[in-house]
Design a protein around this motif. Sequence first.
Motif, mmCIF file in Angstrom:
data_model
loop_
_atom_site.group_PDB
_atom_site.id
_atom_site.type_symbol
_atom_site.label_atom_id
_atom_site.label_comp_id
_atom_site.label_asym_id
_atom_site.label_seq_id
_atom_site.Cartn_x
_atom_site.Cartn_y
_atom_site.Cartn_z
ATOM 1 N N THR A 179 0.816 -1.212 0.000
ATOM 2 C CA THR A 179 0.000 0.000 0.000
ATOM 3 C C THR A 179 0.851 1.263 0.000
ATOM 4 O O THR A 179 0.321 2.360 0.157
ATOM 5 N N LEU A 207 2.321 4.113 -1.525
ATOM 6 C CA LEU A 207 2.116 4.861 -2.766
ATOM 7 C C LEU A 207 3.379 5.579 -3.227
ATOM 8 O O LEU A 207 3.557 5.815 -4.418
ATOM 9 N N PRO A 224 3.247 3.983 -7.221
ATOM 10 C CA PRO A 224 1.899 4.536 -7.386
ATOM 11 C C PRO A 224 0.877 3.505 -7.880
ATOM 12 O O PRO A 224 -0.316 3.693 -7.715
ATOM 13 N N ASN A 248 0.207 0.922 -6.489
ATOM 14 C CA ASN A 248 -0.421 0.364 -5.290
ATOM 15 C C ASN A 248 -1.734 1.073 -4.943
ATOM 16 O O ASN A 248 -2.374 0.731 -3.952
ATOM 17 N N TRP A 249 -2.129 2.063 -5.732
ATOM 18 C CA TRP A 249 -3.314 2.868 -5.418
ATOM 19 C C TRP A 249 -4.565 2.013 -5.193
ATOM 20 O O TRP A 249 -5.288 2.202 -4.224
ATOM 21 N N ASP A 250 -4.836 1.069 -6.078
ATOM 22 C CA ASP A 250 -6.043 0.246 -5.937
ATOM 23 C C ASP A 250 -6.037 -0.550 -4.639
ATOM 24 O O ASP A 250 -7.044 -0.608 -3.940
ATOM 25 N N MET A 276 -6.659 1.827 -1.765
ATOM 26 C CA MET A 276 -8.064 2.240 -1.689
ATOM 27 C C MET A 276 -8.966 1.090 -1.216
ATOM 28 O O MET A 276 -9.984 1.328 -0.569
#
Length: 114
Positions: A36, A38, A42, A44-46, A49
């Motif tokens: 997670t 970021l 980046p 790792n955004w999903d 979230m």
Amino acid sequence: SRRGALLRQFCAEALGRFDIVATPTLKTVVPMLAETDLEADPANWDRFMNCSANMRGFNYLGLPTVSIPCGFDPKGLPIGLQLAARPFAEARLLRAADAFQRETDWHRRVPPLA
């Protein structure tokens, strides 16, 4: 406002016949911190979230919620049970969480440390 209309609709449909709605706190097992991060990736955004996906709707609507321990995943990390209620039903919500904890011992268990 759109939020007010959504709140009325949710309360009518999801809480119309029930006092409490129960969902998993997270919709996935607890990810590793690196999954997670970021700044490191980046992409790792999903996954980042996903950690709050089951909480965001209740937060947006301003509904009271509580997360209580209800188990451990295969890695030994805690799993949470999220309870939500109508606006201003905090007392009912906390009584439900207390009743769950009186009948189970998940809140007393400690995960094994690696």
